[in-house]
Design a protein around this motif. Sequence first.
Motif, mmCIF file in Angstrom:
data_model
loop_
_atom_site.group_PDB
_atom_site.id
_atom_site.type_symbol
_atom_site.label_atom_id
_atom_site.label_comp_id
_atom_site.label_asym_id
_atom_site.label_seq_id
_atom_site.Cartn_x
_atom_site.Cartn_y
_atom_site.Cartn_z
ATOM 1 N N VAL A 1 0.950 -1.274 0.018
ATOM 2 C CA VAL A 1 0.103 0.045 0.414
ATOM 3 C C VAL A 1 0.705 0.839 0.059
ATOM 4 C CG1 VAL A 1 -1.827 1.358 1.409
ATOM 5 C CG2 VAL A 1 -1.728 -1.486 1.137
ATOM 6 N N ARG A 2 2.168 1.337 0.431
ATOM 7 C CA ARG A 2 3.121 2.395 0.992
ATOM 8 C C ARG A 2 3.686 2.153 -0.580
ATOM 9 N NH1 ARG A 2 6.835 0.741 4.572
ATOM 10 N NH2 ARG A 2 7.493 -0.452 2.672
ATOM 11 N N ASP A 3 4.822 1.904 -1.212
ATOM 12 C CA ASP A 3 5.337 1.463 -1.828
ATOM 13 C C ASP A 3 4.653 1.280 -3.679
ATOM 14 O OD1 ASP A 3 6.839 2.359 0.057
ATOM 15 O OD2 ASP A 3 7.912 -0.558 0.225
ATOM 16 N N ASP A 4 2.991 1.210 -3.638
ATOM 17 C CA ASP A 4 2.763 0.198 -5.180
ATOM 18 C C ASP A 4 2.035 1.425 -5.201
ATOM 19 O OD1 ASP A 4 2.484 -0.326 -7.183
ATOM 20 O OD2 ASP A 4 2.180 -2.554 -7.267
ATOM 21 N N PRO A 5 1.929 2.519 -6.668
ATOM 22 C CA PRO A 5 0.755 2.972 -6.453
ATOM 23 C C PRO A 5 -0.756 1.373 -6.942
ATOM 24 C CG PRO A 5 2.474 4.141 -7.387
ATOM 25 C CD PRO A 5 3.086 3.240 -6.806
ATOM 26 N N GLU A 6 0.142 1.184 -7.730
ATOM 27 C CA GLU A 6 -1.309 0.193 -8.280
ATOM 28 C C GLU A 6 -1.884 -0.562 -7.384
ATOM 29 O OE1 GLU A 6 -1.502 -0.227 -11.599
ATOM 30 O OE2 GLU A 6 -0.459 2.153 -11.741
ATOM 31 N N ALA A 7 -1.292 -0.646 -6.070
ATOM 32 C CA ALA A 7 -1.973 -1.687 -4.919
ATOM 33 C C ALA A 7 -2.972 -0.924 -4.354
ATOM 34 C CB ALA A 7 -0.962 -2.370 -4.133
ATOM 35 N N ILE A 8 -3.121 -0.169 -4.302
ATOM 36 C CA ILE A 8 -3.843 0.681 -3.492
ATOM 37 C C ILE A 8 -5.192 0.550 -4.298
ATOM 38 C CG2 ILE A 8 -3.377 3.023 -4.734
ATOM 39 C CD1 ILE A 8 -4.413 2.492 -0.312
ATOM 40 N N GLY A 9 -5.830 0.821 -5.380
ATOM 41 C CA GLY A 9 -6.700 0.512 -5.278
ATOM 42 C C GLY A 9 -7.569 -1.276 -4.436
ATOM 43 N N PRO A 10 -6.784 -2.072 -5.832
ATOM 44 C CA PRO A 10 -7.419 -3.650 -4.613
ATOM 45 C C PRO A 10 -6.982 -3.419 -2.950
ATOM 46 C CG PRO A 10 -5.970 -3.238 -6.866
ATOM 47 C CD PRO A 10 -5.675 -1.762 -6.220
ATOM 48 N N ALA A 11 -6.284 -2.795 -2.992
ATOM 49 C CA ALA A 11 -5.875 -2.852 -1.369
ATOM 50 C C ALA A 11 -7.300 -2.461 -0.590
ATOM 51 C CB ALA A 11 -4.754 -1.975 -0.577
ATOM 52 N N VAL A 12 -7.776 -0.914 -0.996
ATOM 53 C CA VAL A 12 -9.426 -0.704 -0.443
ATOM 54 C C VAL A 12 -10.453 -0.896 -0.737
ATOM 55 C CG1 VAL A 12 -10.954 1.649 -1.142
ATOM 56 C CG2 VAL A 12 -8.015 1.810 -0.733
ATOM 57 N N GLU A 13 -10.618 -1.631 -1.882
ATOM 58 C CA GLU A 13 -11.798 -2.712 -1.683
ATOM 59 C C GLU A 13 -11.356 -3.809 -0.708
ATOM 60 O OE1 GLU A 13 -14.082 -2.086 -3.447
ATOM 61 O OE2 GLU A 13 -12.930 -0.148 -4.240
ATOM 62 N N GLU A 14 -10.438 -4.225 -0.309
ATOM 63 C CA GLU A 14 -10.385 -5.740 0.146
ATOM 64 C C GLU A 14 -10.052 -5.472 1.557
ATOM 65 O OE1 GLU A 14 -8.763 -9.896 1.677
ATOM 66 O OE2 GLU A 14 -10.210 -8.600 0.234
ATOM 67 N N LEU A 15 -9.823 -3.967 2.255
ATOM 68 C CA LEU A 15 -9.902 -3.425 3.400
ATOM 69 C C LEU A 15 -11.090 -3.306 3.648
ATOM 70 C CD1 LEU A 15 -7.024 -1.073 3.996
ATOM 71 C CD2 LEU A 15 -7.068 -3.001 5.525
ATOM 72 N N LEU A 16 -12.448 -2.962 2.603
ATOM 73 C CA LEU A 16 -13.632 -2.399 2.856
ATOM 74 C C LEU A 16 -14.260 -3.801 3.224
ATOM 75 C CD1 LEU A 16 -14.169 0.217 -0.517
ATOM 76 C CD2 LEU A 16 -14.901 0.438 2.517
ATOM 77 N N ARG A 17 -14.322 -5.231 2.021
ATOM 78 C CA ARG A 17 -14.415 -6.653 2.033
ATOM 79 C C ARG A 17 -14.485 -6.784 3.588
ATOM 80 N NH1 ARG A 17 -13.875 -11.496 2.746
ATOM 81 N NH2 ARG A 17 -11.109 -11.291 2.909
ATOM 82 N N TRP A 18 -13.139 -6.755 4.022
ATOM 83 C CA TRP A 18 -12.488 -7.209 4.395
ATOM 84 C C TRP A 18 -12.845 -7.037 6.170
ATOM 85 C CZ3 TRP A 18 -8.956 -7.290 9.504
ATOM 86 C CH2 TRP A 18 -8.036 -8.932 9.563
ATOM 87 N N LEU A 19 -12.862 -5.949 6.901
ATOM 88 C CA LEU A 19 -13.293 -4.898 7.549
ATOM 89 C C LEU A 19 -14.873 -4.610 8.095
ATOM 90 C CD1 LEU A 19 -10.457 -2.016 7.978
ATOM 91 C CD2 LEU A 19 -11.167 -4.026 9.463
ATOM 92 N N SER A 20 -15.341 -4.616 7.145
ATOM 93 C CA SER A 20 -17.451 -3.943 7.178
ATOM 94 C C SER A 20 -17.490 -3.577 8.000
ATOM 95 C CB SER A 20 -18.241 -5.746 6.909
ATOM 96 O OG SER A 20 -17.337 -5.978 5.817
ATOM 97 N N ILE A 21 -16.871 -2.147 8.008
ATOM 98 C CA ILE A 21 -17.543 -1.376 9.571
ATOM 99 C C ILE A 21 -18.946 -1.094 10.241
ATOM 100 C CG2 ILE A 21 -15.150 -0.790 9.017
ATOM 101 C CD1 ILE A 21 -16.202 2.148 7.890
#
Length: 410
Positions: A269-289
């Motif tokens: 997430v910190r170093d790869d600009p291409e990773a942040i989009g998928p990371a946001v979706e996964e955090l949304l799914r996994w945390l489901s606040i």
Amino acid sequence: MAGTTGTVTPELPLHMKRRRFDPAPELGTMRDEGRITRIRTPLGAEPWVVTRWSDVREVLGDAQRFSNAWMRSRPMPGMAERSPEEIATLRAGNLLTYDPPEHTRLRRMLTGEFTGRRMRRLEPRVHEIVESHLDAMEQAGSPADLVADFALPVPSLVICELLGVPYEDRAEFQERSGRLLNLSVPMAEREAAGAEQRAYMADLVAREQAGPGDALLGTLIREHGDDITTDELIGIAGLLLIAGHETTSNMLGLGTLALLEHPDQLALVRDDPEAIGPAVEELLRWLSIVHSGTFKVATEDTEISGTRIPAGDLLLLSLPAANRDPELLADPETLDVRRGTLGHVAFGHGIHHCLGAPLARMEMRIAFPALLKRFPDLRVVSADPAEERFRSFTVVYGMESLPVTWGGAP
């Protein structure tokens, strides 16, 4: 444990129970066994709990069989008695209490403010807001409370500017929304907080009607003033203000803790600009606040996965359980920011899919990497789970505080 008036805090209902990041195991068992059962909530209601991903999408996608509009004429369980007309006034403009065609009419007026093009215009300002709060954290020095110093003020300032709400009023509306969304607070106090929030919004709308500004409220008044009532404007403003800062702020706080506990994924997430989009979706799914969203009511006798639901019964949708359903993806209990699976229901589904989802995604895509680049050795002050403070009883799950440090500080 005592509530704000000295009364005993009610037992946490099953759909709100968490083990840090994870929903209660009982919800997963219900889902995997295909059971739809009733639970009792602190409000006294006994809704059917829907946990399977496909069932949740079915309910969210069928506004004809599963209605939200009942909330505009009937009191919520535990509310003081009011006439249907009084309830309709209180709920006016709250999109979560509408069905088509009324919902369609109001949502169409707002959609233009949350398009991709509008978000791209707003993006430079979000970068400025994020960087200014990181500057303030850095200048104040370590340690810091990530929630109070970053996760909460960033989305609060963004939504204030978008709506046209004075940012200096944030402490008051955040305190009111905290009472309003906390199910351990007695209903009378929650209703009082709602009345205070509504009075504040009514004053703000009156000022905008007298001289519409360039923000969202002013735009609505200029472009749709003849098609929208004052009560609807008050309700829309109140909903967007609460939703705009509560959800994203809790994602930033809880999501940062999750990444700190998965350093290999944090590095992506910190170093790869291409990773942040998928990371946001996964955090949304996994945390489901958001535990469940609003209650639905069955408008007719119906069935869900073979379970008979009589007309008039309430339904509650467990979004965390649905987002951990193996039907959605393989190995759903594992956080893996590389996959970025779409189709999760963290923002809902169907006509009530979160209007502000593009804004929330954009804020997270900017805030997470900026935070982690500014403080590459960011860490939690105490790794003792007993000292963690989660918002267990609130409608939106998250953290009360997250003490962090960096550099040579302990």
